[in-house]
Write a protein that holds these residues in place. Structure first.
Motif, PDB file in Angstrom:
ATOM      1  N   VAL A 213       7.214  41.442  28.788  1.00  0.00           N
ATOM      2  CA  VAL A 213       6.459  41.039  27.595  1.00  0.00           C
ATOM      3  C   VAL A 213       5.137  41.804  27.549  1.00  0.00           C
ATOM      4  N   GLY A 214       4.883  42.419  26.408  1.00  0.00           N
ATOM      5  CA  GLY A 214       3.644  43.162  26.228  1.00  0.00           C
ATOM      6  C   GLY A 214       3.619  44.525  26.873  1.00  0.00           C
ATOM      7  N   LYS A 215       4.741  44.932  27.472  1.00  0.00           N
ATOM      8  CA  LYS A 215       4.817  46.238  28.150  1.00  0.00           C
ATOM      9  C   LYS A 215       5.600  47.239  27.289  1.00  0.00           C
ATOM     10  N   ASP A 216       5.501  48.513  27.666  1.00  0.00           N
ATOM     11  CA  ASP A 216       6.250  49.552  26.954  1.00  0.00           C
ATOM     12  C   ASP A 216       7.715  49.592  27.369  1.00  0.00           C
ATOM     13  N   ALA A 217       8.023  49.123  28.576  1.00  0.00           N
ATOM     14  CA  ALA A 217       9.401  49.159  29.052  1.00  0.00           C
ATOM     15  C   ALA A 217      10.295  48.271  28.202  1.00  0.00           C
ATOM     16  N   GLU A 218      11.547  48.710  28.041  1.00  0.00           N
ATOM     17  CA  GLU A 218      12.512  47.994  27.206  1.00  0.00           C
ATOM     18  C   GLU A 218      13.459  47.152  28.067  1.00  0.00           C
ATOM     19  N   LEU A 219      13.864  46.026  27.509  1.00  0.00           N
ATOM     20  CA  LEU A 219      14.864  45.168  28.146  1.00  0.00           C
ATOM     21  C   LEU A 219      16.228  45.422  27.524  1.00  0.00           C
ATOM     22  N   ALA A 220      17.234  45.609  28.368  1.00  0.00           N
ATOM     23  CA  ALA A 220      18.624  45.616  27.904  1.00  0.00           C
ATOM     24  C   ALA A 220      19.379  44.551  28.694  1.00  0.00           C
ATOM     25  N   ILE A 221      20.528  44.142  28.169  1.00  0.00           N
ATOM     26  CA  ILE A 221      21.232  42.981  28.718  1.00  0.00           C
ATOM     27  C   ILE A 221      22.715  43.282  28.896  1.00  0.00           C
ATOM     28  N   ILE A 222      23.237  42.967  30.091  1.00  0.00           N
ATOM     29  CA  ILE A 222      24.681  42.911  30.314  1.00  0.00           C
ATOM     30  C   ILE A 222      24.981  41.441  30.597  1.00  0.00           C
ATOM     31  N   PRO A 223      25.543  40.715  29.630  1.00  0.00           N
ATOM     32  CA  PRO A 223      25.739  39.268  29.817  1.00  0.00           C
ATOM     33  C   PRO A 223      26.819  38.959  30.847  1.00  0.00           C
ATOM     34  N   GLN A 224      26.418  38.246  31.900  1.00  0.00           N
ATOM     35  CA  GLN A 224      27.349  37.901  32.972  1.00  0.00           C
ATOM     36  C   GLN A 224      27.123  36.465  33.429  1.00  0.00           C
ATOM     37  N   GLY A 225      26.667  35.612  32.516  1.00  0.00           N
ATOM     38  CA  GLY A 225      26.371  34.239  32.877  1.00  0.00           C
ATOM     39  C   GLY A 225      27.393  33.255  32.352  1.00  0.00           C
ATOM     40  N   SER A 226      27.021  31.982  32.407  1.00  0.00           N
ATOM     41  CA  SER A 226      27.907  30.917  31.931  1.00  0.00           C
ATOM     42  C   SER A 226      27.831  30.744  30.423  1.00  0.00           C
ATOM     43  N   GLY A 227      26.603  30.814  29.863  1.00  0.00           N
ATOM     44  CA  GLY A 227      26.420  30.567  28.431  1.00  0.00           C
ATOM     45  C   GLY A 227      26.087  31.801  27.628  1.00  0.00           C
ATOM     46  N   ASN A 228      25.263  32.681  28.204  1.00  0.00           N
ATOM     47  CA  ASN A 228      24.888  33.944  27.561  1.00  0.00           C
ATOM     48  C   ASN A 228      24.285  33.732  26.174  1.00  0.00           C
ATOM     49  N   GLY A 229      23.365  32.778  26.081  1.00  0.00           N
ATOM     50  CA  GLY A 229      22.811  32.420  24.780  1.00  0.00           C
ATOM     51  C   GLY A 229      22.059  33.545  24.101  1.00  0.00           C
ATOM     52  N   LEU A 230      21.189  34.244  24.831  1.00  0.00           N
ATOM     53  CA  LEU A 230      20.400  35.310  24.210  1.00  0.00           C
ATOM     54  C   LEU A 230      21.283  36.471  23.787  1.00  0.00           C
ATOM     55  N   ALA A 231      22.204  36.864  24.641  1.00  0.00           N
ATOM     56  CA  ALA A 231      23.110  37.975  24.308  1.00  0.00           C
ATOM     57  C   ALA A 231      23.958  37.638  23.086  1.00  0.00           C
ATOM     58  N   ARG A 232      24.470  36.428  23.030  1.00  0.00           N
ATOM     59  CA  ARG A 232      25.283  36.025  21.882  1.00  0.00           C
ATOM     60  C   ARG A 232      24.451  36.041  20.605  1.00  0.00           C
ATOM     61  N   HIS A 233      23.222  35.524  20.685  1.00  0.00           N
ATOM     62  CA  HIS A 233      22.370  35.516  19.495  1.00  0.00           C
ATOM     63  C   HIS A 233      22.132  36.939  18.987  1.00  0.00           C
ATOM     64  N   LEU A 234      21.935  37.877  19.900  1.00  0.00           N
ATOM     65  CA  LEU A 234      21.627  39.255  19.536  1.00  0.00           C
ATOM     66  C   LEU A 234      22.859  40.081  19.190  1.00  0.00           C
ATOM     67  N   GLY A 235      24.049  39.505  19.395  1.00  0.00           N
ATOM     68  CA  GLY A 235      25.278  40.227  19.095  1.00  0.00           C
ATOM     69  C   GLY A 235      25.648  41.268  20.130  1.00  0.00           C
ATOM     70  N   ILE A 236      25.145  41.106  21.351  1.00  0.00           N
ATOM     71  CA  ILE A 236      25.482  42.034  22.427  1.00  0.00           C
ATOM     72  C   ILE A 236      26.897  41.728  22.915  1.00  0.00           C
ATOM     73  N   PRO A 237      27.743  42.734  23.083  1.00  0.00           N
ATOM     74  CA  PRO A 237      29.128  42.486  23.520  1.00  0.00           C
ATOM     75  C   PRO A 237      29.183  41.756  24.854  1.00  0.00           C
ATOM     76  N   LEU A 238      30.179  40.897  25.002  1.00  0.00           N
ATOM     77  CA  LEU A 238      30.342  40.142  26.242  1.00  0.00           C
ATOM     78  C   LEU A 238      31.200  40.880  27.255  1.00  0.00           C
ATOM     79  N   THR A 239      31.879  41.940  26.841  1.00  0.00           N
ATOM     80  CA  THR A 239      32.665  42.745  27.776  1.00  0.00           C
ATOM     81  C   THR A 239      31.774  43.818  28.394  1.00  0.00           C
ATOM     82  N   ALA A 240      31.901  44.005  29.700  1.00  0.00           N
ATOM     83  CA  ALA A 240      30.995  44.886  30.416  1.00  0.00           C
ATOM     84  C   ALA A 240      30.975  46.332  29.898  1.00  0.00           C
TER      85      ALA A 240
END
Length: 288
Positions: A77-104
């Protein structure tokens, strides 16, 4: 671009043995430097994120569930670095909201090749969250779920049903942008994103890029209405329920009679009588 993948090897109970090969092949094919590190304990992902930023990595990929993502995201937060996500959890709420694929393989492509966009971060008593935070029944269930021997939607449902019968609504005073509300609530969820995870939409209109939080107040519903209420969550129609009130704002205070459970991004915890919740607009760069 230097990219680092922080893998939580135990998140979601999923086998991640093939992930390094997928990451290395995709990175190599696109002439991207990608390195992989693993978490070994609680809060290790946050430590690794700080170290990787200091080493010049401009994109950090959180590989795990919402808890792992929270650990990494709060450092960015507040940094120049970017966050990317590989969803590998039980619920994957943030990834689902953002439309990130659930397959690796597809998620790795997004993580390496897509641009980032700015999204909001939220805080509860100084603790960052990106999906939801709250009190009441779902906070109790989050803590009970953490103590359960297994993960997944089935376990969560079993815990929720077991606790439902004895749970009593509690008194809260909620202040949203200066307006006070007194409510007896079964649960209160403050939503930055739209869902808990597993496509259970607690705040269907919540938007990670609008600088506003959705305060969802749920009164005690009779057991007979439980299945219909659950269906409304999965159908994105919870706002039509007579047991739901949604108040939107930027600065929220929740006051309760005693210290009690809270949850944030699926993680359990306890906090005091007064909860101060705020939003920090456009403060995190996320790839999706």
């Amino acid at each position: 671009m230097k990219v680092a993948f922080i893998i939580n090897p135990i998140s979601g109970g999923k086998d991640k043995a093939k992930l390094p090969e997928i990451i290395n092949n995709t990175a190599s094919n696109n002439h991207i430097q990608a390195d992989i590190v693993y978490t070994a304990r609680a809060n290790h992902a946050a430590e690794l994120a700080r170290e990787l930023m200091a080493d010049g990595y401009s994109r950090i990929v959180a590989v795990g569930g919402d808890g792992t993502i929270n650990e990494v995201a709060r450092e960015l937060v507040g940094k120049d670095a970017e966050l990317a996500i590989i969803p590998q959890g039980s619920g994957n709420g943030l990834a689902r909201h953002l439309g990130i694929p659930l397959t690796a393989p597809k998620a790795v492509e997004v993580a390496l090749l897509h641009p980032s966009q700015r999204v909001d971060a939220a805080y509860i008593n100084g603790v960052a969250f990106f999906c939801t935070a709250g009190v009441g029944f779902d906070a109790l269930i989050g803590n009970r779920f953490a103590e359960a021997g297994s993960r997944g939607l089935t376990t969560y449902a079993k815990v929720a049903i077991k606790e439902f019968f004895g749970y009593k609504p509690k008194a809260y005073t909620i202040t949203v942008d200066g307006q006070r509300y007194s409510r007896s609530a079964f649960l209160i969820t403050v939503a930055n994103a739209s869902q808990y995870g597993n496509n259970a939409y607690i705040a269907p209109q919540a938007d990670l890029q609008d600088g506003i939080l959705d305060v969802v107040v749920v009164t005690k519903l009779p057991l007979i209405s439980g299945p219909a209420f659950a269906a409304k969550m999965f159908l994105k129609k919870i706002e039509s329920s007579q047991y739901v009130e949604i108040i939107r704002g930027r600065n929220i205070t929740i006051e309760r009679e005693e210290e009690d459970y809270i949850h944030f991004d699926g993680e359990p915890g306890r906090m005091g009588k007064t909860l101060e919740i705020s939003v920090q607009p456009s403060s995190l760069k996320v790839v999706f």
